[in-house]
Motif scaffolding. Sequence first.
Motif, PDB file in Angstrom:
ATOM      1  N   ARG A  17       0.854  -1.186   0.000  1.00  0.00           N
ATOM      2  CA  ARG A  17       0.000   0.000   0.000  1.00  0.00           C
ATOM      3  C   ARG A  17       0.889   1.235   0.000  1.00  0.00           C
ATOM      4  NH1 ARG A  17      -3.190   2.839   4.438  1.00  0.00           N
ATOM      5  NH2 ARG A  17      -4.766   3.962   3.265  1.00  0.00           N
ATOM      6  N   ALA A  18       0.430   2.293  -0.624  1.00  0.00           N
ATOM      7  CA  ALA A  18       1.182   3.550  -0.642  1.00  0.00           C
ATOM      8  C   ALA A  18       0.215   4.718  -0.585  1.00  0.00           C
ATOM      9  CB  ALA A  18       2.039   3.638  -1.906  1.00  0.00           C
ATOM     10  N   VAL A  19       0.614   5.768   0.101  1.00  0.00           N
ATOM     11  CA  VAL A  19      -0.150   7.017   0.159  1.00  0.00           C
ATOM     12  C   VAL A  19       0.821   8.172  -0.033  1.00  0.00           C
ATOM     13  CG1 VAL A  19      -1.975   6.110   1.651  1.00  0.00           C
ATOM     14  CG2 VAL A  19       0.024   7.185   2.659  1.00  0.00           C
ATOM     15  N   GLN A  20       0.307   9.298  -0.445  1.00  0.00           N
ATOM     16  CA  GLN A  20       1.145  10.486  -0.545  1.00  0.00           C
ATOM     17  C   GLN A  20       0.349  11.697  -0.075  1.00  0.00           C
ATOM     18  OE1 GLN A  20       2.090  10.414  -4.755  1.00  0.00           O
ATOM     19  NE2 GLN A  20       0.880  12.241  -5.118  1.00  0.00           N
ATOM     20  N   THR A  21       1.085  12.655   0.454  1.00  0.00           N
ATOM     21  CA  THR A  21       0.453  13.880   0.923  1.00  0.00           C
ATOM     22  C   THR A  21       0.535  14.939  -0.169  1.00  0.00           C
ATOM     23  OG1 THR A  21       2.524  14.673   1.869  1.00  0.00           O
ATOM     24  CG2 THR A  21       1.083  13.392   3.317  1.00  0.00           C
ATOM     25  N   ALA A  22      -0.137  16.046   0.075  1.00  0.00           N
ATOM     26  CA  ALA A  22      -0.108  17.174  -0.856  1.00  0.00           C
ATOM     27  C   ALA A  22       0.007  18.456  -0.037  1.00  0.00           C
ATOM     28  CB  ALA A  22      -1.354  17.179  -1.734  1.00  0.00           C
ATOM     29  N   TRP A  23       1.075  18.533   0.755  1.00  0.00           N
ATOM     30  CA  TRP A  23       1.272  19.673   1.643  1.00  0.00           C
ATOM     31  C   TRP A  23       1.278  21.004   0.891  1.00  0.00           C
ATOM     32  CZ3 TRP A  23       1.119  19.215   6.803  1.00  0.00           C
ATOM     33  CH2 TRP A  23       1.361  17.976   7.361  1.00  0.00           C
ATOM     34  N   ASP A  24       1.870  21.034  -0.265  1.00  0.00           N
ATOM     35  CA  ASP A  24       1.993  22.296  -0.997  1.00  0.00           C
ATOM     36  C   ASP A  24       0.641  22.812  -1.471  1.00  0.00           C
ATOM     37  OD1 ASP A  24       3.917  24.280  -1.922  1.00  0.00           O
ATOM     38  OD2 ASP A  24       3.328  23.668  -3.932  1.00  0.00           O
ATOM     39  N   GLN A  25      -0.305  21.905  -1.686  1.00  0.00           N
ATOM     40  CA  GLN A  25      -1.630  22.289  -2.152  1.00  0.00           C
ATOM     41  C   GLN A  25      -2.616  22.530  -1.006  1.00  0.00           C
ATOM     42  OE1 GLN A  25      -2.955  19.441  -5.121  1.00  0.00           O
ATOM     43  NE2 GLN A  25      -0.830  19.096  -5.708  1.00  0.00           N
ATOM     44  N   ASP A  26      -2.232  22.189   0.202  1.00  0.00           N
ATOM     45  CA  ASP A  26      -3.100  22.334   1.370  1.00  0.00           C
ATOM     46  C   ASP A  26      -3.186  23.811   1.769  1.00  0.00           C
ATOM     47  OD1 ASP A  26      -4.161  22.502   3.973  1.00  0.00           O
ATOM     48  OD2 ASP A  26      -3.412  20.514   4.480  1.00  0.00           O
ATOM     49  N   PRO A  27      -4.369  24.425   1.714  1.00  0.00           N
ATOM     50  CA  PRO A  27      -4.471  25.859   2.021  1.00  0.00           C
ATOM     51  C   PRO A  27      -4.164  26.196   3.477  1.00  0.00           C
ATOM     52  CG  PRO A  27      -6.647  24.888   1.781  1.00  0.00           C
ATOM     53  CD  PRO A  27      -5.655  23.835   1.370  1.00  0.00           C
ATOM     54  N   PHE A  28      -4.103  25.201   4.350  1.00  0.00           N
ATOM     55  CA  PHE A  28      -3.790  25.455   5.752  1.00  0.00           C
ATOM     56  C   PHE A  28      -2.302  25.336   6.048  1.00  0.00           C
ATOM     57  CE2 PHE A  28      -8.204  24.023   5.676  1.00  0.00           C
ATOM     58  CZ  PHE A  28      -8.802  25.138   6.242  1.00  0.00           C
ATOM     59  N   SER A  29      -1.524  24.810   5.097  1.00  0.00           N
ATOM     60  CA  SER A  29      -0.081  24.681   5.353  1.00  0.00           C
ATOM     61  C   SER A  29       0.772  25.233   4.222  1.00  0.00           C
ATOM     62  CB  SER A  29       0.292  23.217   5.567  1.00  0.00           C
ATOM     63  OG  SER A  29       0.103  22.465   4.386  1.00  0.00           O
ATOM     64  N   TYR A  30       0.289  25.129   2.979  1.00  0.00           N
ATOM     65  CA  TYR A  30       1.050  25.565   1.807  1.00  0.00           C
ATOM     66  C   TYR A  30       2.503  25.116   1.851  1.00  0.00           C
ATOM     67  CZ  TYR A  30      -2.888  28.312   0.216  1.00  0.00           C
ATOM     68  OH  TYR A  30      -4.115  28.692  -0.223  1.00  0.00           O
ATOM     69  N   GLY A  31       2.682  23.841   2.129  1.00  0.00           N
ATOM     70  CA  GLY A  31       4.024  23.260   2.065  1.00  0.00           C
ATOM     71  C   GLY A  31       4.750  23.154   3.381  1.00  0.00           C
ATOM     72  N   ALA A  32       4.243  23.740   4.434  1.00  0.00           N
ATOM     73  CA  ALA A  32       4.927  23.687   5.726  1.00  0.00           C
ATOM     74  C   ALA A  32       4.270  22.645   6.630  1.00  0.00           C
ATOM     75  CB  ALA A  32       4.864  25.050   6.408  1.00  0.00           C
ATOM     76  N   TYR A  33       5.037  22.111   7.520  1.00  0.00           N
ATOM     77  CA  TYR A  33       4.475  21.267   8.563  1.00  0.00           C
ATOM     78  C   TYR A  33       5.246  21.535   9.840  1.00  0.00           C
ATOM     79  CZ  TYR A  33       8.333  17.915   8.010  1.00  0.00           C
ATOM     80  OH  TYR A  33       9.556  17.319   7.960  1.00  0.00           O
ATOM     81  N   SER A  34       4.653  21.180  10.954  1.00  0.00           N
ATOM     82  CA  SER A  34       5.311  21.418  12.230  1.00  0.00           C
ATOM     83  C   SER A  34       5.012  20.274  13.179  1.00  0.00           C
ATOM     84  CB  SER A  34       4.832  22.738  12.835  1.00  0.00           C
ATOM     85  OG  SER A  34       3.448  22.668  13.096  1.00  0.00           O
ATOM     86  N   CYS A  35       5.708  20.267  14.275  1.00  0.00           N
ATOM     87  CA  CYS A  35       5.448  19.275  15.307  1.00  0.00           C
ATOM     88  C   CYS A  35       5.642  19.955  16.659  1.00  0.00           C
ATOM     89  CB  CYS A  35       6.350  18.067  15.156  1.00  0.00           C
ATOM     90  SG  CYS A  35       8.094  18.438  15.357  1.00  0.00           S
ATOM     91  N   ALA A  36       5.052  19.362  17.671  1.00  0.00           N
ATOM     92  CA  ALA A  36       5.180  19.911  19.021  1.00  0.00           C
ATOM     93  C   ALA A  36       6.594  19.675  19.540  1.00  0.00           C
ATOM     94  CB  ALA A  36       4.171  19.249  19.936  1.00  0.00           C
ATOM     95  N   GLY A  37       7.137  20.668  20.199  1.00  0.00           N
ATOM     96  CA  GLY A  37       8.473  20.565  20.759  1.00  0.00           C
ATOM     97  C   GLY A  37       8.498  19.781  22.058  1.00  0.00           C
ATOM     98  N   LYS A  38       9.677  19.389  22.474  1.00  0.00           N
ATOM     99  CA  LYS A  38       9.866  18.653  23.712  1.00  0.00           C
ATOM    100  C   LYS A  38       9.318  19.474  24.882  1.00  0.00           C
ATOM    101  CE  LYS A  38      13.391  16.458  26.505  1.00  0.00           C
ATOM    102  NZ  LYS A  38      14.809  16.151  26.640  1.00  0.00           N
ATOM    103  N   GLY A  39       8.552  18.829  25.736  1.00  0.00           N
ATOM    104  CA  GLY A  39       8.020  19.485  26.912  1.00  0.00           C
ATOM    105  C   GLY A  39       6.717  20.242  26.710  1.00  0.00           C
ATOM    106  N   VAL A  40       6.201  20.268  25.490  1.00  0.00           N
ATOM    107  CA  VAL A  40       4.943  20.960  25.209  1.00  0.00           C
ATOM    108  C   VAL A  40       3.782  20.130  25.748  1.00  0.00           C
ATOM    109  CG1 VAL A  40       3.396  21.726  23.366  1.00  0.00           C
ATOM    110  CG2 VAL A  40       5.848  22.149  23.209  1.00  0.00           C
ATOM    111  N   HIS A  41       2.799  20.811  26.324  1.00  0.00           N
ATOM    112  CA  HIS A  41       1.607  20.146  26.848  1.00  0.00           C
ATOM    113  C   HIS A  41       0.384  20.569  26.044  1.00  0.00           C
ATOM    114  CE1 HIS A  41       3.847  18.721  30.317  1.00  0.00           C
ATOM    115  NE2 HIS A  41       4.422  19.917  30.337  1.00  0.00           N
ATOM    116  N   ALA A  42      -0.638  19.757  26.083  1.00  0.00           N
ATOM    117  CA  ALA A  42      -1.844  20.028  25.309  1.00  0.00           C
ATOM    118  C   ALA A  42      -2.490  21.356  25.654  1.00  0.00           C
ATOM    119  CB  ALA A  42      -2.851  18.890  25.517  1.00  0.00           C
ATOM    120  N   ASP A  43      -2.312  21.821  26.890  1.00  0.00           N
ATOM    121  CA  ASP A  43      -2.943  23.085  27.284  1.00  0.00           C
ATOM    122  C   ASP A  43      -2.059  24.313  27.051  1.00  0.00           C
ATOM    123  OD1 ASP A  43      -1.168  22.355  29.266  1.00  0.00           O
ATOM    124  OD2 ASP A  43      -2.487  22.877  30.923  1.00  0.00           O
ATOM    125  N   ASP A  44      -0.914  24.138  26.425  1.00  0.00           N
ATOM    126  CA  ASP A  44      -0.016  25.276  26.118  1.00  0.00           C
ATOM    127  C   ASP A  44      -0.586  26.141  25.015  1.00  0.00           C
ATOM    128  OD1 ASP A  44       1.747  24.496  28.021  1.00  0.00           O
ATOM    129  OD2 ASP A  44       3.182  23.597  26.615  1.00  0.00           O
TER     130      ASP A  44
END
Length: 106
Positions: A79-106
């Motif tokens: 099975r294979a899937v692919q994303t389309a980050w560049d076409q996503d109007p909420f990211s336009y090619g960028a992605y991020s992740c939570a940093g070390k020590g981040v909590h859900a209520d931050d």
Amino acid sequence: DTCHWPADQYTFAYVNETPDEYPSMIVNIMPSHGLPILTCMVGGGAGRAMERRELSENVAWAMQLVRKLFGSNVPEPTRAVQTAWDQDPFSYGAYSCAGKGVHADD
């Protein structure tokens, strides 16, 4: 399914003479989730070009590197899937992740 690559290594980096010829990093999902899945990281112009190609073309493109690194006997993915980050109007090619020590209520 089984891993056809080192199961305990989380990432595999690849530096190529020709930029964008292959994915620059492959993430192995086996150590974190126990599943024989590889995720190819592709950015910049190669990422935008990938989004314009058919999934089957991208699988063939990525499998060239997978087989170069892990041998010609690695089978086609089930099975294979692919994303389309560049076409996503909420990211336009960028992605991020939570940093070390981040909590859900931050």
